[in-house]
Write an enzyme that holds these catalytic residues in place. Structure first.
Site, PDB file in Angstrom:
ATOM      1  N   GLY A 251      -2.273  -3.338   9.270  1.00 34.55           N
ATOM      2  CA  GLY A 251      -2.915  -2.213   9.399  1.00 34.55           C
ATOM      3  C   GLY A 251      -4.329  -1.746   8.770  1.00 34.55           C
ATOM      4  O   GLY A 251      -5.063  -0.882   8.744  1.00 34.55           O
TER       5      GLY A 251
ATOM      6  N   LYS B 172      -2.343   6.874   1.344  1.00 35.81           N
ATOM      7  CA  LYS B 172      -1.845   7.825   2.312  1.00 35.81           C
ATOM      8  C   LYS B 172      -0.911   7.502   3.392  1.00 35.81           C
ATOM      9  O   LYS B 172      -0.138   8.204   3.703  1.00 35.81           O
ATOM     10  CB  LYS B 172      -3.117   8.553   2.962  1.00 35.81           C
ATOM     11  CG  LYS B 172      -4.173   9.490   1.895  1.00 35.81           C
ATOM     12  CD  LYS B 172      -5.356   9.954   2.423  1.00 35.81           C
ATOM     13  CE  LYS B 172      -6.239  10.782   1.470  1.00 35.81           C
ATOM     14  NZ  LYS B 172      -7.343  11.435   2.042  1.00 35.81           N
TER      15      LYS B 172
ATOM     16  N   GLY C  84     -12.244   0.853  11.754  1.00 34.69           N
ATOM     17  CA  GLY C  84     -11.993  -0.169  12.537  1.00 34.69           C
ATOM     18  C   GLY C  84     -11.512   0.068  14.069  1.00 34.69           C
ATOM     19  O   GLY C  84     -11.823  -0.663  14.889  1.00 34.69           O
ATOM     20  N   THR C  85     -11.198   1.229  14.282  1.00 35.54           N
ATOM     21  CA  THR C  85     -10.835   1.744  15.710  1.00 35.54           C
ATOM     22  C   THR C  85     -12.041   1.801  16.445  1.00 35.54           C
ATOM     23  O   THR C  85     -11.984   1.248  17.815  1.00 35.54           O
ATOM     24  CB  THR C  85     -10.149   3.242  15.732  1.00 35.54           C
ATOM     25  OG1 THR C  85      -9.100   3.307  14.907  1.00 35.54           O
ATOM     26  CG2 THR C  85      -9.776   3.667  17.028  1.00 35.54           C
TER      27      THR C  85
ATOM     28  N   ALA D 173      -6.351  -2.244  14.224  1.00 34.62           N
ATOM     29  CA  ALA D 173      -6.944  -1.062  13.628  1.00 34.62           C
ATOM     30  C   ALA D 173      -6.489   0.125  13.604  1.00 34.62           C
ATOM     31  O   ALA D 173      -6.682   1.044  12.884  1.00 34.62           O
ATOM     32  CB  ALA D 173      -8.469  -1.219  14.034  1.00 34.62           C
TER      33      ALA D 173
ATOM     34  N   GLY E  52       0.940  -1.152   0.041  1.00 33.66           N
ATOM     35  CA  GLY E  52       0.011  -0.186  -0.048  1.00 33.66           C
ATOM     36  C   GLY E  52       0.971   1.175   0.050  1.00 33.66           C
ATOM     37  O   GLY E  52       0.622   2.326   0.613  1.00 33.66           O
TER      38      GLY E  52
ATOM     39  N   HIS F  71     -14.524  10.598  10.818  1.00 33.06           N
ATOM     40  CA  HIS F  71     -13.500  10.747   9.593  1.00 33.06           C
ATOM     41  C   HIS F  71     -13.867  11.558   8.512  1.00 33.06           C
ATOM     42  O   HIS F  71     -14.711  11.827   8.196  1.00 33.06           O
ATOM     43  CB  HIS F  71     -13.091   9.253   9.329  1.00 33.06           C
ATOM     44  CG  HIS F  71     -12.464   8.571  10.286  1.00 33.06           C
ATOM     45  ND1 HIS F  71     -12.900   7.953  11.245  1.00 33.06           N
ATOM     46  CD2 HIS F  71     -11.111   8.189  10.327  1.00 33.06           C
ATOM     47  CE1 HIS F  71     -12.142   7.323  12.134  1.00 33.06           C
ATOM     48  NE2 HIS F  71     -10.916   7.355  11.702  1.00 33.06           N
TER      49      HIS F  71
ATOM     50  N   THR G 287      -7.871  -1.802   7.425  1.00 34.23           N
ATOM     51  CA  THR G 287      -9.038  -1.934   7.909  1.00 34.23           C
ATOM     52  C   THR G 287      -9.992  -2.308   6.997  1.00 34.23           C
ATOM     53  O   THR G 287      -9.660  -2.503   5.697  1.00 34.23           O
ATOM     54  CB  THR G 287      -9.436  -0.419   8.490  1.00 34.23           C
ATOM     55  OG1 THR G 287      -9.336   0.535   7.104  1.00 34.23           O
ATOM     56  CG2 THR G 287      -8.340   0.160   9.379  1.00 34.23           C
TER      57      THR G 287
ATOM     58  N   MET H   1      -2.723   2.034  15.160  1.00 33.80           N
ATOM     59  CA  MET H   1      -1.499   1.724  15.577  1.00 33.80           C
ATOM     60  C   MET H   1      -0.728   2.783  16.307  1.00 33.80           C
ATOM     61  O   MET H   1       0.212   2.950  16.816  1.00 33.80           O
ATOM     62  CB  MET H   1      -0.590   1.347  14.552  1.00 33.80           C
ATOM     63  CG  MET H   1      -0.784   0.068  13.793  1.00 33.80           C
ATOM     64  SD  MET H   1       0.395  -0.531  12.852  1.00 33.80           S
ATOM     65  CE  MET H   1      -0.556  -1.867  12.237  1.00 33.80           C
TER      66      MET H   1
ATOM     67  N   LYS I  68     -13.159   8.449   3.419  1.00 31.77           N
ATOM     68  CA  LYS I  68     -13.048   7.001   4.202  1.00 31.77           C
ATOM     69  C   LYS I  68     -14.149   6.155   3.714  1.00 31.77           C
ATOM     70  O   LYS I  68     -15.403   6.271   3.931  1.00 31.77           O
ATOM     71  CB  LYS I  68     -13.022   7.223   5.823  1.00 31.77           C
ATOM     72  CG  LYS I  68     -12.744   5.802   6.311  1.00 31.77           C
ATOM     73  CD  LYS I  68     -12.526   6.123   7.791  1.00 31.77           C
ATOM     74  CE  LYS I  68     -12.251   4.849   8.678  1.00 31.77           C
ATOM     75  NZ  LYS I  68     -11.078   4.148   8.352  1.00 31.77           N
TER      76      LYS I  68
END
EC number: 1.17.1.8
Length: 239
Positions: free
Chosen positions: A78, A12, A144-145, A103, A8, A134, A80, A105, A138
């Protein structure tokens, strides 16, 4: 020197990791994978990496895991939007490889999760609601958080998690998650404990993506000498 593969790399998060990697002396980005590559390119990508940091899409996860197993390449995931079948793949891979999934870090979000767990022990009879905000682009909702936070609280209170309450009344045995999308917000998560006489709110706001990228790089460095298991960021921060 730890060779990190970045999956990835043009996204971003990938771009932010590339900007921050020079602050870490004992590791480098040795391989990159992005949407312009073919899935079969994952073979050499994994071969040339000691640890992979993955911020791509759920669709490539199975192939990525298969090649990581082939080359004994450790995984920091990481990405999601993962579904139950993806978590089963991670659990199976972790029987052979050290795998870290989170989800979020950043240390702040993981401290928020820890604090929520501790507050839940005290405010056992309070209702709990989570609001996450967000940026407009998104894709996954809820974040995920937010799901991670809800699962942490639900495991302590024996509650169900509700993403879309619709027109029905709130039950006593649930945690609601609400989502807002707009602007250029990097991530805001608020956990409200609502009692009859007062409300306690815990909040974390990411001002940029730096905390996520730094956490991901730290996770890759931390994972390099760990035995096979499925880890989280809370294992790193010991919370």
């Amino acid at each position: 020197m730890l060779n990190i593969g970045l999956s990835g790399s043009t996204g971003k998060m990938g771009e932010t990791i590339l900007e921050r990697i020079d602050k870490f002396k004992d590791c480098k980005i040795a391989a990159k994978f992005n949407s312009t590559n073919n899935l079969d390119d994952l073979d050499n990508f994994c071969k040339n990496s000691d640890v992979i940091i993955d911020f791509s899409t759920p669709e490539i996860l199975e192939k990525l895991i298969n090649y990581a197993l082939k080359h004994n390449t450790k995984l920091v995931i990481g990405t999601t939007g993962l579904q139950p079948q993806h978590f089963k793949l991670l659990e199976k891979a972790a029987q052979t490889l050290p795998v870290l999934y989170s989800a979020n870090m950043s240390i702040g979000a993981n401290l928020l999760s820890y604090l929520a767990k501790e507050v839940t022990k005290i405010l056992d009879d309070y209702d709990v609601e989570i609001l996450e905000t967000h940026h407009r682009n998104k894709k996954d909702s809820p974040s995920g958080t937010a799901v991670m936070l809800a699962e942490t609280i639900a495991s302590k209170k024996g509650l169900n998690i509700t993403f879309n309450r619709g027109n029905r009344l709130r039950s006593e045995k649930e945690i609601g998650i609400s989502s807002l999308r707009g602007g250029n917000v990097h991530g805001i998560h608020e956990i409200s404990f609502l009692g009859d006489d007062e409300i306690i709110t815990l909040k974390h706001e990411a001002l940029n993506k730096n905390s996520f990228s730094i956490g991901a790089i730290k996770a890759a460095i931390w994972l390099q000498d760990k035995p096979s298991a499925l880890y989280s960021m809370q294992d790193i921060y010991k919370i």
